[in-house]
Design an enzyme around this catalytic site. Structure first.
Site, PDB file in Angstrom:
ATOM      1  N   HIS A 154       2.177  -0.504   1.562  1.00 57.32           N
ATOM      2  CA  HIS A 154       3.351  -0.849   0.834  1.00 57.32           C
ATOM      3  C   HIS A 154       4.582  -0.305   1.376  1.00 57.32           C
ATOM      4  CE1 HIS A 154       3.464  -3.330  -2.564  1.00 57.32           C
ATOM      5  NE2 HIS A 154       4.775  -2.864  -3.093  1.00 57.32           N
ATOM      6  N   ASN A 191      -9.180  -2.028  -2.602  1.00 57.00           N
ATOM      7  CA  ASN A 191      -8.865  -0.685  -3.089  1.00 57.00           C
ATOM      8  C   ASN A 191      -9.744   0.354  -3.556  1.00 57.00           C
ATOM      9  OD1 ASN A 191      -6.041  -1.143  -2.229  1.00 57.00           O
ATOM     10  ND2 ASN A 191      -5.410  -1.833  -4.401  1.00 57.00           N
TER      11      ASN A 191
END
Length: 458
Positions: free
Chosen positions: A363, A407
């Site tokens: 990110h 994740n």
């Protein structure tokens, strides 16, 4: 706050009737009181220093954890290796923590599920398994038993996912280890067979003459649809017709958000850059290339942040991306992997999906991470001879779910999701040119008799 009583003691007016002896006694008592107060304050000062030291220690530990990319809990298959940091495993534990009452109810539900299964009432047993996991998502025994239940139904991929999830929470769970050792080779075989089906369809698409008017029309439609869906996933409310109007006329749509319209223009600019500059380029994909893609994605909405790494910490759902000071280092490591022999040896769909996931995991940008990751994924696919794929806005929930599963330690459901989107794109192109769609190989059902489903949320 502590000094206020001292001030009030000093400010007490001395009585007029106090004698010299009384004055001496008063001063003695005052000295004793001050001595006691100092004796109390000194340890408090030491405690404060200890607290500050502990806080500094926590800060140092957080920094080390942020950098501990090599201290990992691995949950991988030989064909798809993804490392999950110990910090992320901790986040998973927090997420799956249940109340004591919830744990008791989960155990009771599991026992009832096993009894219903023994009696042959599999429908009721399945509901009870799911209820147990709803009460306690980290209940490893329930995950393992539901995996066995799924395996009995020949849903091998679902079973393997459940065993893997159990091992992510409890890496040394003996039964889950034994079960996953059994299912892993079968799942790898299914995945590789599916990739072979995609390769076969790609060869059919590549055999279509480049001058085919039908192919040209469907590729043009696919272009508009891709922009529509990729911005809609992020919440853009423009319709497909409005997006077409913006790109064809270069005029704004009255009454619509200018920011949303600028998002469309940015996506168009980024796709033009990829198609004209990067697809046919020979050589490594660099950080500068990704920054250039992002500069176009966000440039018409937020030119200050476009093409630069974020400088603040962000939270994405249950996922905490790396600290801003570690972003550049992780992007360098990601780029090294992107151009490594290991990555190049992966199947193109697997490679593209992993690149998408790894970038969105880091990110690196304040905004536009999803759009940039999807563009990078399509760049990799196009360089391998695949068409760019579209993740539809109707798939948003599933898309985010498999990212969350990745994740938690198992990236394979995300790879399968991207593979499914790839197959839909290939079928669309082949069906639009009907003479090339004859005798298409079918990926489902497969010849092993195993169901090929994506994992469902309990």
């Amino acid at each position: 706050m502590i000094l206020m009583p001292m001030a009030s003691v000093v400010a007490v007016a001395e009585p007029k009737w106090v004698s010299v002896w009384g004055r001496f006694l008063w001063m003695t008592l005052l000295s004793m009181a001050l001595g006691s107060l100092l004796a109390l304050l000194l340890p408090l000062g030491a405690v404060e220093e200890q607290c500050l030291a502990v806080l500094r220690g926590f800060h140092l530990l957080r920094s080390k954890l942020d950098r501990a990319q090599h201290v990992v809990t691995k949950c991988t298959s030989p064909s798809t290796e993804l490392s999950v940091t110990s910090r992320d495993a901790g986040l998973l534990t927090v997420k799956t923590k249940a109340s004591p009452a919830g744990k008791l109810e989960a155990k009771a539900a599991l026992n009832q599920a096993l009894e219903m299964k023994r009696q042959g009432k599999r429908g009721k047993a399945h509901k009870l398994f799911l209820h147990a996991l709803k009460m306690d998502p980290g209940f490893v025994d329930a995950l393992n038993e539901l995996g066995i239940f799924s395996e009995e139904d020949k849903d091998i991929i679902q079973a393997d996912y459940l065993y893997t999830r159990a091992l992510t929470i409890s890496p040394f769970h003996e039964k889950a280890l034994i079960n996953r050792d059994r299912t892993l080779p079968l799942v790898e075989e299914i995945d590789q067979r599916y990739f072979s089906v995609l390769d076969s369809k790609v060869r059919k698409v590549m055999s279509i003459p480049k001058g085919s008017s039908a192919l040209r029309r469907v590729m043009e439609e696919t272009y508009y649809h891709h922009i529509y869906h990729t911005v809609a996933i992020e919440g853009n409310t423009l319709t497909l017709a409005e997006i077409r109007h913006i790109l064809e006329t270069r005029y704004a749509v009255p009454g619509k958000s200018l920011e949303e319209q600028n998002e469309v223009i940015g996506m168009h600019a980024a796709m033009k850059y990829i198609n004209s500059t990067l697809v046919s380029r020979i050589g490594s994909v660099t950080i500068d290339h990704m920054l250039e893609i992002h500069r176009r994605v966000l440039g018409y909405v937020d030119p200050v942040e476009a093409g630069r790494f974020r400088r603040t910490q962000v939270l994405v759902g249950h996922h905490i991306p790396p600290h801003p000071r570690d972003v550049e280092k992780q992007m360098q490591e990601f780029t090294q992997w992107l151009n490594s022999e290991d990555a190049m040896n992966l199947h193109p769909v697997e490679f593209a999906a992993l690149a998408h996931y790894k970038l969105v995991y880091i990110h690196p940008f304040i905004d536009g991470n999803g759009r940039t990751s999807r563009l990078l994924m399509n760049l990799i696919l196009m360089q391998a001879g695949y068409p760019p794929i579209t993740i539809r806005k109707e798939q948003r929930s599933e898309y985010y779910h498999v990212l969350e599963v990745a994740n938690e330690g198992d990236v394979r459901p995300f790879i399968r999701f991207i593979a499914k989107c790839t197959e839909v794109t290939l079928d669309t192109l082949l069906l639009a040119t009907t003479e090339y769609s004859a005798a298409l190989p079918e990926a489902q059902p497969n010849h092993s008799g195993f169901k090929e489903t994506l994992p469902v949320r309990p």
